[in-house]
Scaffold this motif. Structure first.
Motif, PDB file in Angstrom:
ATOM      1  N   ASP A  80      -1.485  -0.920  -8.259  1.00 22.86           N
ATOM      2  CA  ASP A  80      -3.161  -0.634  -8.571  1.00 22.86           C
ATOM      3  C   ASP A  80      -3.845  -0.956  -7.632  1.00 22.86           C
ATOM      4  O   ASP A  80      -3.839  -1.151  -6.350  1.00 22.86           O
ATOM      5  CB  ASP A  80      -3.204  -1.924  -9.754  1.00 22.86           C
ATOM      6  N   PHE A  81      -5.314  -0.796  -7.753  1.00 25.11           N
ATOM      7  CA  PHE A  81      -6.422  -0.957  -6.930  1.00 25.11           C
ATOM      8  C   PHE A  81      -6.484  -2.269  -6.127  1.00 25.11           C
ATOM      9  O   PHE A  81      -6.711  -2.443  -5.073  1.00 25.11           O
ATOM     10  CB  PHE A  81      -7.759  -0.567  -7.782  1.00 25.11           C
ATOM     11  N   GLU A  82      -6.238  -3.333  -7.080  1.00 26.90           N
ATOM     12  CA  GLU A  82      -6.027  -4.659  -6.407  1.00 26.90           C
ATOM     13  C   GLU A  82      -5.061  -4.535  -5.355  1.00 26.90           C
ATOM     14  O   GLU A  82      -5.412  -5.265  -4.250  1.00 26.90           O
ATOM     15  CB  GLU A  82      -5.911  -5.605  -7.627  1.00 26.90           C
ATOM     16  N   ALA A  83      -3.821  -4.388  -5.796  1.00 24.07           N
ATOM     17  CA  ALA A  83      -2.964  -4.281  -4.473  1.00 24.07           C
ATOM     18  C   ALA A  83      -3.350  -3.362  -3.464  1.00 24.07           C
ATOM     19  O   ALA A  83      -3.065  -3.791  -2.180  1.00 24.07           O
ATOM     20  CB  ALA A  83      -1.467  -3.720  -5.169  1.00 24.07           C
ATOM     21  N   ALA A  84      -4.023  -2.278  -3.420  1.00 30.92           N
ATOM     22  CA  ALA A  84      -4.458  -1.463  -2.527  1.00 30.92           C
ATOM     23  C   ALA A  84      -5.318  -2.251  -1.498  1.00 30.92           C
ATOM     24  O   ALA A  84      -5.461  -2.135  -0.359  1.00 30.92           O
ATOM     25  CB  ALA A  84      -5.202  -0.334  -2.999  1.00 30.92           C
ATOM     26  N   CYS A  85      -6.363  -3.062  -2.189  1.00 27.51           N
ATOM     27  CA  CYS A  85      -7.291  -3.555  -1.437  1.00 27.51           C
ATOM     28  C   CYS A  85      -6.528  -4.875  -0.469  1.00 27.51           C
ATOM     29  O   CYS A  85      -7.070  -4.923   0.528  1.00 27.51           O
ATOM     30  CB  CYS A  85      -8.380  -4.460  -2.035  1.00 27.51           C
ATOM     31  N   ASN A  86      -5.465  -5.591  -0.978  1.00 28.91           N
ATOM     32  CA  ASN A  86      -4.864  -6.323  -0.424  1.00 28.91           C
ATOM     33  C   ASN A  86      -4.046  -6.032   0.700  1.00 28.91           C
ATOM     34  O   ASN A  86      -3.937  -6.477   1.898  1.00 28.91           O
ATOM     35  CB  ASN A  86      -3.899  -7.236  -1.330  1.00 28.91           C
ATOM     36  N   LEU A  87      -3.376  -4.686   0.554  1.00 30.05           N
ATOM     37  CA  LEU A  87      -2.552  -4.066   1.645  1.00 30.05           C
ATOM     38  C   LEU A  87      -3.593  -3.666   2.758  1.00 30.05           C
ATOM     39  O   LEU A  87      -3.250  -3.741   3.856  1.00 30.05           O
ATOM     40  CB  LEU A  87      -1.978  -2.957   1.027  1.00 30.05           C
ATOM     41  N   GLY A  88      -4.840  -3.216   2.333  1.00 33.59           N
ATOM     42  CA  GLY A  88      -5.684  -2.546   3.294  1.00 33.59           C
ATOM     43  C   GLY A  88      -6.123  -3.751   4.229  1.00 33.59           C
ATOM     44  O   GLY A  88      -6.452  -3.572   5.427  1.00 33.59           O
ATOM     45  N   SER A  89      -6.282  -4.965   3.520  1.00 37.12           N
ATOM     46  CA  SER A  89      -6.715  -6.019   4.195  1.00 37.12           C
ATOM     47  C   SER A  89      -5.680  -6.642   5.511  1.00 37.12           C
ATOM     48  O   SER A  89      -5.819  -6.903   6.343  1.00 37.12           O
ATOM     49  CB  SER A  89      -6.996  -7.267   3.400  1.00 37.12           C
ATOM     50  N   LEU A  90      -4.418  -6.532   4.991  1.00 38.76           N
ATOM     51  CA  LEU A  90      -3.212  -6.879   5.632  1.00 38.76           C
ATOM     52  C   LEU A  90      -3.247  -6.000   6.982  1.00 38.76           C
ATOM     53  O   LEU A  90      -2.964  -6.243   8.053  1.00 38.76           O
ATOM     54  CB  LEU A  90      -1.875  -6.919   4.999  1.00 38.76           C
ATOM     55  N   LEU A  91      -3.310  -4.529   6.550  1.00 40.32           N
ATOM     56  CA  LEU A  91      -3.442  -3.489   7.671  1.00 40.32           C
ATOM     57  C   LEU A  91      -4.315  -3.739   8.878  1.00 40.32           C
ATOM     58  O   LEU A  91      -4.016  -3.632   9.857  1.00 40.32           O
ATOM     59  CB  LEU A  91      -3.428  -1.929   7.031  1.00 40.32           C
ATOM     60  N   ALA A  92      -5.414  -4.163   8.193  1.00 34.64           N
ATOM     61  CA  ALA A  92      -6.603  -4.795   9.210  1.00 34.64           C
ATOM     62  C   ALA A  92      -6.371  -5.818  10.005  1.00 34.64           C
ATOM     63  O   ALA A  92      -6.639  -5.695  11.344  1.00 34.64           O
ATOM     64  CB  ALA A  92      -7.886  -4.850   8.279  1.00 34.64           C
ATOM     65  N   VAL A  93      -5.679  -6.674   9.328  1.00 35.15           N
ATOM     66  CA  VAL A  93      -5.225  -7.934  10.022  1.00 35.15           C
ATOM     67  C   VAL A  93      -4.219  -7.548  11.530  1.00 35.15           C
ATOM     68  O   VAL A  93      -4.403  -8.021  12.544  1.00 35.15           O
ATOM     69  CB  VAL A  93      -4.674  -9.079   9.281  1.00 35.15           C
ATOM     70  N   LEU A  94      -3.391  -6.812  11.028  1.00 35.85           N
ATOM     71  CA  LEU A  94      -2.240  -6.436  12.100  1.00 35.85           C
ATOM     72  C   LEU A  94      -2.957  -5.467  13.023  1.00 35.85           C
ATOM     73  O   LEU A  94      -2.678  -5.596  14.198  1.00 35.85           O
ATOM     74  CB  LEU A  94      -1.402  -5.411  10.991  1.00 35.85           C
ATOM     75  N   ALA A  95      -3.943  -4.536  12.476  1.00 36.39           N
ATOM     76  CA  ALA A  95      -4.600  -3.541  13.811  1.00 36.39           C
ATOM     77  C   ALA A  95      -5.341  -4.560  14.796  1.00 36.39           C
ATOM     78  O   ALA A  95      -5.237  -4.177  15.981  1.00 36.39           O
ATOM     79  CB  ALA A  95      -5.524  -2.544  12.996  1.00 36.39           C
TER      80      ALA A  95
ATOM     81  N   ALA B  42     -13.375  -0.487   1.411  1.00 37.75           N
ATOM     82  CA  ALA B  42     -13.993  -0.463   2.732  1.00 37.75           C
ATOM     83  C   ALA B  42     -14.056  -2.093   3.267  1.00 37.75           C
ATOM     84  O   ALA B  42     -13.794  -2.049   4.260  1.00 37.75           O
ATOM     85  CB  ALA B  42     -15.041   0.292   2.767  1.00 37.75           C
ATOM     86  N   ASN B  43     -14.594  -2.775   2.389  1.00 35.76           N
ATOM     87  CA  ASN B  43     -14.924  -4.218   3.050  1.00 35.76           C
ATOM     88  C   ASN B  43     -13.704  -4.980   2.989  1.00 35.76           C
ATOM     89  O   ASN B  43     -13.593  -6.117   3.930  1.00 35.76           O
ATOM     90  CB  ASN B  43     -16.001  -4.931   1.814  1.00 35.76           C
ATOM     91  N   ALA B  44     -12.633  -4.763   2.137  1.00 34.21           N
ATOM     92  CA  ALA B  44     -11.282  -5.255   2.356  1.00 34.21           C
ATOM     93  C   ALA B  44     -10.765  -5.117   3.629  1.00 34.21           C
ATOM     94  O   ALA B  44     -10.064  -5.813   4.282  1.00 34.21           O
ATOM     95  CB  ALA B  44     -10.578  -4.759   1.235  1.00 34.21           C
ATOM     96  N   CYS B  45     -11.075  -3.734   4.429  1.00 36.47           N
ATOM     97  CA  CYS B  45     -10.368  -3.418   5.597  1.00 36.47           C
ATOM     98  C   CYS B  45     -11.532  -3.607   6.691  1.00 36.47           C
ATOM     99  O   CYS B  45     -11.109  -3.263   7.744  1.00 36.47           O
ATOM    100  CB  CYS B  45     -10.153  -1.933   5.440  1.00 36.47           C
ATOM    101  N   SER B  46     -12.786  -4.460   6.504  1.00 36.44           N
ATOM    102  CA  SER B  46     -13.470  -4.440   7.473  1.00 36.44           C
ATOM    103  C   SER B  46     -13.358  -5.153   8.798  1.00 36.44           C
ATOM    104  O   SER B  46     -14.042  -4.998   9.715  1.00 36.44           O
ATOM    105  CB  SER B  46     -14.974  -5.107   7.007  1.00 36.44           C
ATOM    106  N   LEU B  47     -12.180  -5.943   8.727  1.00 33.31           N
ATOM    107  CA  LEU B  47     -11.531  -6.442  10.078  1.00 33.31           C
ATOM    108  C   LEU B  47     -11.442  -5.561  11.091  1.00 33.31           C
ATOM    109  O   LEU B  47     -11.640  -5.874  12.380  1.00 33.31           O
ATOM    110  CB  LEU B  47     -10.520  -7.489   9.482  1.00 33.31           C
ATOM    111  N   HIS B  48     -10.797  -4.214  10.659  1.00 29.06           N
ATOM    112  CA  HIS B  48     -10.880  -3.228  11.749  1.00 29.06           C
ATOM    113  C   HIS B  48     -11.746  -2.162  11.150  1.00 29.06           C
ATOM    114  O   HIS B  48     -11.559  -1.122  10.168  1.00 29.06           O
ATOM    115  CB  HIS B  48      -9.316  -2.674  11.460  1.00 29.06           C
TER     116      HIS B  48
END
Length: 592
Positions: free
Chosen positions: A387-402, A433-439
């Motif tokens: 779901d959307f919630e899982a998408a935001c969390n994965l996006g945040s993780l991917l940004a952390v890795l980046a 987008a804000n969930a991924c904002s770290l990258h």
């Protein structure tokens, strides 16, 4: 004497007394026993009472308003119970206090409250007030019998009939009826009923109901105007800020939303629900300091409560990671271990635990294990349950890795897949987008996905208007099949329904739409923070047998409406009078 005429209390009746003062509890126990209640539970702390009420249905709850230095209040308990659907209609809830200022009574009037008892009171006054509250529930029984049978249409009709005929408790009936109409998707009728209540008696909950109906019918901007007017009349009406924040999030106005949630949390500093909203919004806005502080407090206050949304614990783990707080991450992981023991079959909580564990692995510099964990999550992107919630969390993780300089060649393609699936509205897009904002490049990529989705929709509509609706549906289906985007799929359905008569073979197209809908699963129509778990600020909780798993029939009835219209007595509408020494305070509740 009221005691001479009252009906005997059945032996199975249970009461809960919540008061930090042992003497006060003892007095109330004695009075209830004189009333005929023999099964009485006592709690000295709000958190203990909340736990009791989550697992037991009580006939009466007498709760003190103030709890000294414990940073809790009876109003906090009542507010949270109402939002979490934990206070059934069958329960009579009275607030007990030594003083009742206008502000306190007005706030309580907006909650699932049956009465306000001012100390000191005599046993006869207590008996009379409890009996009158029970009588109100008897009058409304046909409505709640229909709700229990899940005949919501009949229940709504009974509510409207009682309101129009000005029968006893007609304002209660109007509030329940408007809530039922909202549930049935009849937003215009609900708004009309709310407006009729306003015309009959200008109550804040009715004005708030108008705004809620506007949001449900897709008029969030208009709802904001309604809510700002309401807050201008009563700046302490916390529920209005809840709904205003929801409208602002939906429109993607996050800077305004965070201030709205901050105000709501300031008004009710111990509300677990509002702390979580403020903490989540702070996290997505990049205010990690506030997010950490607020979410940590929410965990302390409510992690073992049904009011707690475990997404808060995920975001707290991200916040601890940003602070390089190893011990904080460990505490979150320990919490998830306990939570998984209780919810081992929950895919949602399993995902949360995996996200937190991946962050812990990165913090421990076990990068290969962390990458493998993220790859496993990414393999679920195309599943219906992702779901959307899982998408935001994965996006945040991917940004952390980046930003950790870990080579992950698929990262950009995964973020694009997330964006193409869920970037349907400005609010949803900005949250992701804000969930991924770290990258930052990931945030830009998500926003670009919204433009691509909107462009695809525009091209399809132009094709349909040009006389080729079948081609438009086929193109939309092709792109929806690739992206799993629900907006494009819904648009294909709309075009097919509107122009089906002009399409040679509409049946195969409809079959393709139905099949694809199963693949896509449920997608949010608008942006929300956390899980949409039926919390309705300013609304009456309508509980039926299937509303909450595992509840008894008694617990499955709706929560008591918030405004006590029975106190007026002399308005010619046939309302019973709330007699007794507390009537003056109760009458304040009609004019918050």
């Amino acid at each position: 004497m009221a005691t001479e005429n009252r009906q005997p209390v059945p032996p199975q009746v249970q009461a809960l007394i919540v008061d930090s003062n042992a003497t006060s509890r003892s007095i109330l126990v004695g009075q209830l026993r004189e009333y005929g209640v023999s099964r009485i539970v006592q709690c000295s702390r709000v958190q203990d009472a909340r736990s009791r009420l989550e697992h037991t249905v009580f006939d009466y709850v007498l709760c003190d308003q103030f709890f000294g230095d414990a940073n809790y209040s009876g109003q906090t308990l009542l507010d949270d119970l109402r939002r979490a659907q934990l206070l059934p209609f069958s329960t009579v809830f009275f607030m007990v206090t030594a003083e009742a200022s206008y502000a306190a009574v007005a706030e309580a009037a907006e909650s699932a409250l049956d009465g306000y008892l001012l100390k000191p009171f005599t046993p006869s006054a207590l008996f009379e007030r409890l009996s009158l509250a029970r009588l109100r529930k008897v009058h409304l029984k046909p409505i709640f019998d229909a709700i229990e049978a899940e005949d919501f249409e009949q229940a709504a009709a009974l509510c409207v009939e009682r309101f129009e005929a000005r029968k006893p408790y007609w304002l209660y009936a109007a509030r329940i009826g408007s809530e039922l109409l909202l549930r049935l998707g009849r937003h215009d009728e609900a708004r009309t009923l709310f407006e009729a209540v306003i015309a009959a008696r200008a109550l804040p909950w009715a004005k708030l109901g108008v705004a809620r109906a506007q949001i449900e019918s897709g008029q969030a901007a208009r709802a904001i105007t309604t809510l700002q007017e309401l807050i201008g009349e009563d700046a302490s009406f916390a529920d209005a800020y809840d709904v205003l924040g929801r409208a602002q999030v939906e429109l993607g106005n996050f800077a305004q939303a965070i201030e709205t949630y901050r105000t709501a949390s300031t008004l009710t500093p111990d509300s677990v629900v509002r702390l979580q909203k403020l903490g989540m919004m702070s996290y997505y806005m990049g205010d990690r300091e506030t997010a950490t502080k607020v979410l940590a407090r929410a965990v302390i206050l409510g992690i073992d409560s049904k009011l707690f949304d475990y997404q808060s614990l995920v975001l707290l783990t991200f916040a601890y990671y940003a602070d390089n707080d190893r011990k904080g991450i460990e505490r979150c992981m320990a919490d998830f271990v306990r939570i998984m023991e209780r919810h081992s079959d929950s895919a949602r909580i399993r995902r949360f635990s995996e996200v937190a564990r991946a962050l812990q692995l990165i913090q421990q510099r076990q990068f290969s294990q962390a990458v493998e964990s993220v790859r496993a999550m990414a393999r679920e992107i195309g599943t219906a349950s992702f779901d959307f919630e899982a998408a935001c969390n994965l996006g945040s993780l991917l940004a952390v890795l980046a930003v950790t300089s870990i080579e992950l060649s698929e990262g950009e393609s995964w973020v694009r897949a997330l964006g193409m699936r869920y970037a349907n509205t400005r609010g949803l897009t900005e949250l992701m987008a804000n969930a991924c904002s770290l990258h930052e490049p990931y945030g830009v990529l998500v926003r670009d996905c919204l433009q691509q989705v909107n462009k695809a929709a525009e091209v399809a509509m132009a094709q349909s208007l040009a006389g080729d609706p079948a081609g438009a549906v086929q193109n939309l289906l092709q792109q929806a099949n690739t992206s799993l985007n629900s907006k494009l799929l819904d648009l294909s359905q709309q075009v097919l329904l509107r122009h089906g008569a002009r399409i040679a073979s509409p049946e195969p197209l409809q079959e393709a739409i139905d099949a694809l809908r199963l693949r896509i699963g449920n997608a949010p129509a608008r942006a929300i923070l956390g899980q949409d778990n039926e919390r309705r600020p300013g609304g009456v909780v309508i509980r039926s047998r299937n509303a909450v798993e595992g509840t008894s029939a008694a617990a499955a009835a709706p929560a008591a409406p918030a405004t006590d219209d029975s106190a007026n007595g002399s308005d010619g509408a046939g309302e019973p009078d709330g007699a007794g020494p507390e009537s003056a305070a109760d009458k304040l509740r009609l004019r918050p």
